[in-house]
Scaffold this active site. Structure first.
Site, PDB file in Angstrom:
ATOM      1  N   ASP A   1       0.861  -1.175   0.000  1.00  0.00           N
ATOM      2  CA  ASP A   1       0.000   0.000   0.000  1.00  0.00           C
ATOM      3  C   ASP A   1       0.909   1.240   0.000  1.00  0.00           C
ATOM      4  OD1 ASP A   1      -3.262   0.445   1.517  1.00  0.00           O
ATOM      5  OD2 ASP A   1      -2.157   1.697   0.103  1.00  0.00           O
TER       6      ASP A   1
HETATM    7  C1  GLC Z   1      -4.420   4.160  -0.391  1.00  0.00           C
HETATM    8  C2  GLC Z   1      -5.276   2.980  -0.004  1.00  0.00           C
HETATM    9  C3  GLC Z   1      -5.325   1.879  -1.034  1.00  0.00           C
HETATM   10  C4  GLC Z   1      -5.196   2.480  -2.423  1.00  0.00           C
HETATM   11  C5  GLC Z   1      -3.808   3.076  -2.526  1.00  0.00           C
HETATM   12  C6  GLC Z   1      -3.569   3.712  -3.898  1.00  0.00           C
HETATM   13  O1  GLC Z   1      -3.686   4.609   0.710  1.00  0.00           O
HETATM   14  O2  GLC Z   1      -5.032   2.370   1.255  1.00  0.00           O
HETATM   15  O3  GLC Z   1      -6.562   1.186  -0.858  1.00  0.00           O
HETATM   16  O4  GLC Z   1      -5.384   1.491  -3.415  1.00  0.00           O
HETATM   17  O5  GLC Z   1      -3.565   4.050  -1.514  1.00  0.00           O
HETATM   18  O6  GLC Z   1      -4.418   4.786  -4.088  1.00  0.00           O
END
Ligand code: GLC
Length: 711
Positions: A257
């Site tokens: 993440d």
């Molecule tokens: C965010 C979220 C994740 C998302 C990623 C990219 O922090 O936790 O669900 O896909 O960043 O946007």
């Protein structure tokens, strides 16, 4: 020598690590670290994938840098969050889950994939399949709710829709099952907070949706930000390397993440970026999203002997294999590929309207106040969500433009031009400004029926949006009570990314509809239900608490030795009801359904058998409707104490007024498998109670006993 071997032989260490680095292009970063100069990193091969770049021109421009200006011409993987739509926005996942309809879920995912691919995106960070049992947690909005079977069916359908038959297809994108795992069990409902679960709860409740996602062929998995029992998921070799890649057999790409690799230092399990990078890579995380730890830390980790070159190359192979599966080497400019069968803009809006209609849950309905009287009338639309286009898309609305959303007021005015529909918000969503209340009350006083539109703003749920109080925000309650005091026919439309604790509203509204955030077609879909053009069919994918003190709240609890009852020494609250305000599966229709005979065959079943459950239903109401019936199972005696209800299936039946019909559900005895005292999957023999009914409200379930014996 195949392409991947050839590239690996030619790649420098920096280029290898570049394939493991995903940068945000600064369009709209979704985390705490701002996007930097990505073009230079792409040109030098220091970035192999990007997120948040979309649109034919932007993606073509940056992809050209990769395939025409970089040394090895390796195409970029471009990722984006099409969580509930791309340019056309569908209902929030928690809302679409209320449709209990895998075909619909697959169809909206397919439409989202086609739009994303036409924008040059070939990877989406969806479906989110976190089990959510705590509405304080803002990301319940993005989840398919509390039940493992529902979340599994939802995730499978979304993955089928996103990925199609083959990732090579122009309209397909790689799906990412997230957030692995148990992210929704965050302590105190606070996003990113620690989680602590028994191995049993982990395997019975939180892992099954990821088993289903892997079995459905999901291309990528994203670990959660959180730690589970002290081990951050981003560095959890036991669960990523051991369970996900080992036991579950996942062979795809694991993408961290946003900035999560660097946050291993903050978690306190790594002393510096090099250690953080080594922990994540060895756990099985292939791509570092936006933390720069792989790019800046892996070379040092290699020098310090924290990782080996084969471990780095193992991840590079996985990433290049995904790019090959997506056809990026042959056609790097996904936006240029013709997309046969892409729905037209009108068809997409129709699909969004259909999904929105199916997501609406009618929670209360008194005095047949709905559908609205067909004769012209004076309708007051009041409350901060009455004409709130900008809110209708909800959180994670992707590339959706809220300007083209339809508000409740616009939708009803379009549907009922014969009515005198007037608007007066009265109060804001969160502020304390009382100046509009008098005008709104005057409007209501002069109307035949009041539509009271209350709820949260779209940014009060989703990521980093946990709430400690689940009542209406701002002074909406005070305003609503003043409106209710007028004694007019009252229809309440609730907009939120989570259940709200509004028992005071539920007991006084003539009708209460949960509209979640329904996406672009919100207003038209609500108008369809209010006018009776469509009948409500949505059912709650979560238990709905009366007070925040009840959470976490879910139907599949174990009985305990002293189940809640009127007796003193039982598992209950002394200062309020123990039961939810609305049970899992609750949802009214315009019909009135009576459950008739329930028969399960064979009543004396053997392992390997298929159980057939036949359910009789009669619509005793004056209007047609579609009923959803749930099948639960209970094993009263087992080697371990088991949930008092476990959902094993559901079905729908549409009946005209006065009509009787039969619904048949099929349940393999194999589905009764559970984890025995040693956490081994087993089927226990003996008596099982099958329970059938309109929700997880035990009092409304019809039971039928069967015996299960050895094959
Ligand atoms: C965010 C979220 C994740 C998302 C990623 C990219 O922090 O936790 O669900 O896909 O960043 O946007």
């Amino acid at each position: 020598m195949n392409r991947i071997d050839r590239l690996l032989a030619e790649m420098t260490l920096e280029e290898k690590i570049g394939q493991l680095s995903m940068l945000a292009a600064g369009f709209s970063v979704t985390g705490p670290v701002l996007g930097g100069d990505t073009t230079g990193d792409v040109r030098t091969g220091r970035a192999g994938s990007l997120l948040n770049v979309y649109g034919p021109e932007a993606t073509r421009r940056i992809q050209r840098v990769a395939v025409e200006e970089s040394r090895l011409a390796i195409p970029l993987l471009l990722g984006f969050d099409a969580v509930h739509g791309h340019r056309t926005v569908f209902p929030l996942p928690i809302g679409e889950a209320a449709a209990f309809d895998p075909d619909l879920w697959e169809e909206t995912a397919r439409a989202s994939a086609a739009q994303a691919a036409a924008d040059g995106v070939k990877l989406t960070f969806a479906p989110m399949i976190d089990i959510a049992r705590d509405p304080r947690w803002g990301r319940i909005a993005e989840s398919p709710g509390e039940d493992p079977l529902l979340a599994s069916l939802f995730g499978e359908a979304k993955i089928r829709g996103f990925q199609g038959e083959d990732l090579h297809e122009a309209g397909s994108v790689a799906a990412t099952a997230k957030h692995f795992v148990a992210y929704g069990a965050a302590n105190a409902g606070r996003d990113y907070a620690s989680t602590d679960l028994s191995e049993r709860t982990l395997r019975e409740t939180y892992l099954p949706p990821f088993v289903a996602a892997v079995d459905a062929g999901v291309a990528a998995v994203m670990p959660a930000f959180s730690d589970l029992a002290g081990v951050p998921l981003t560095a959890d070799e036991r669960l990523i390397g051991g369970w996900l890649r080992g036991e579950a057999g996942f062979e795809g790409v694991v993408i961290s993440d946003y900035n999560a690799v660097a946050e291993l230092v903050v978690h306190g399990v790594a002393a510096d970026p090099a250690e953080a990078a080594a922990l994540a890579l060895r756990a099985g995380v292939d791509i570092d999203m936006m933390s720069h730890c792989y790019r800046d830390g892996l070379p040092e980790a290699l020098d310090r002997g924290l990782v080996s070159l084969p471990e780095i190359e193992r991840s590079v192979r996985r990433v290049l294999a995904l790019k090959e599966r997506l056809g990026l080497f042959e056609t790097p400019h996904a936006a240029d590929r013709p997309q046969p069968g892409t729905p037209s803009p009108d068809a997409l809006r129709e699909l969004a309207r259909e999904a929105a209609v199916r997501s609406i849950v009618l929670l209360e309905h008194r005095g047949d106040v709905l559908p609205l009287d067909a004769r012209p009338q004076r309708i007051a639309m009041v409350g901060p969500l009455a004409d709130a286009r900008a809110e209708m898309l909800g959180c994670w609305s992707g590339a959706g433009d809220s300007a083209s959303a339809v508000s409740f007021f616009e939708g009803l005015a379009l549907a009922r031009p014969d009515c005198d529909i007037r608007l007066s918000p009265g109060v804001g969503i969160r502020d304390g400004d009382e100046s509009g209340i008098a005008a709104a009350l005057d409007l209501c006083a002069g109307s035949d029926v009041v539509l009271l539109c209350l709820g949260e703003s779209r940014d009060m749920s989703g990521e980093a949006a946990s709430r400690s109080d689940l009542d209406l925000p701002g002074i909406q309650r005070r305003f609503a009570e003043a409106v209710l005091a007028l004694g007019k026919p009252m229809i309440v439309l609730l907009s939120a990314g989570r259940p709200l604790c509004v028992p005071w509203l539920a007991e006084r509204a003539d009708a209460l509809l949960m509209t979640w955030f329904l996406g672009h077609e919100a207003g038209n879909a609500v108008a369809d239900i209010l006018t009776g053009r469509r009948s409500p069919t949505g059912r709650l994918p979560v238990s709905w608490p009366r007070t925040v003190g009840q959470v976490p709240l879910f139907y599949a609890e174990r009985p305990t030795g002293r189940p809640a009852s009127a007796e003193h020494y039982t598992s209950k609250y002394i200062d309020g009801p123990t039961a939810p305000l609305y049970p899992f599966g609750h949802g009214l229709t315009y019909g009135r359904f009576r459950l008739g005979a329930v028969v399960a065959e064979p009543a004396d079943a053997r392992e390997g058998d298929m159980l057939t459950v036949t359910i009789e239903l009669t619509n005793e109401g004056p209007l047609a409707g579609e009923e959803t019936v749930f099948l639960f199972v209970r094993k009263p005696v087992s080697r371990v104490s088991r949930a008092r209800l476990e959902m094993k299936g559901f079905g729908k039946l549409a009946l005209a007024s006065g009509e009787t019909g039969r619904l048949t559900l099929v349940l393999p005895v194999e589905a009764l498998r559970f984890l025995d005292a040693a956490l081994r999957p087993a089927i226990e023999h003996g008596a099982y109670e099958l329970l059938v009914g309109p929700s997880a409200d035990r009092a409304r379930l019809v039971s039928y006993w069967i015996e299960v014996g050895a094959a």
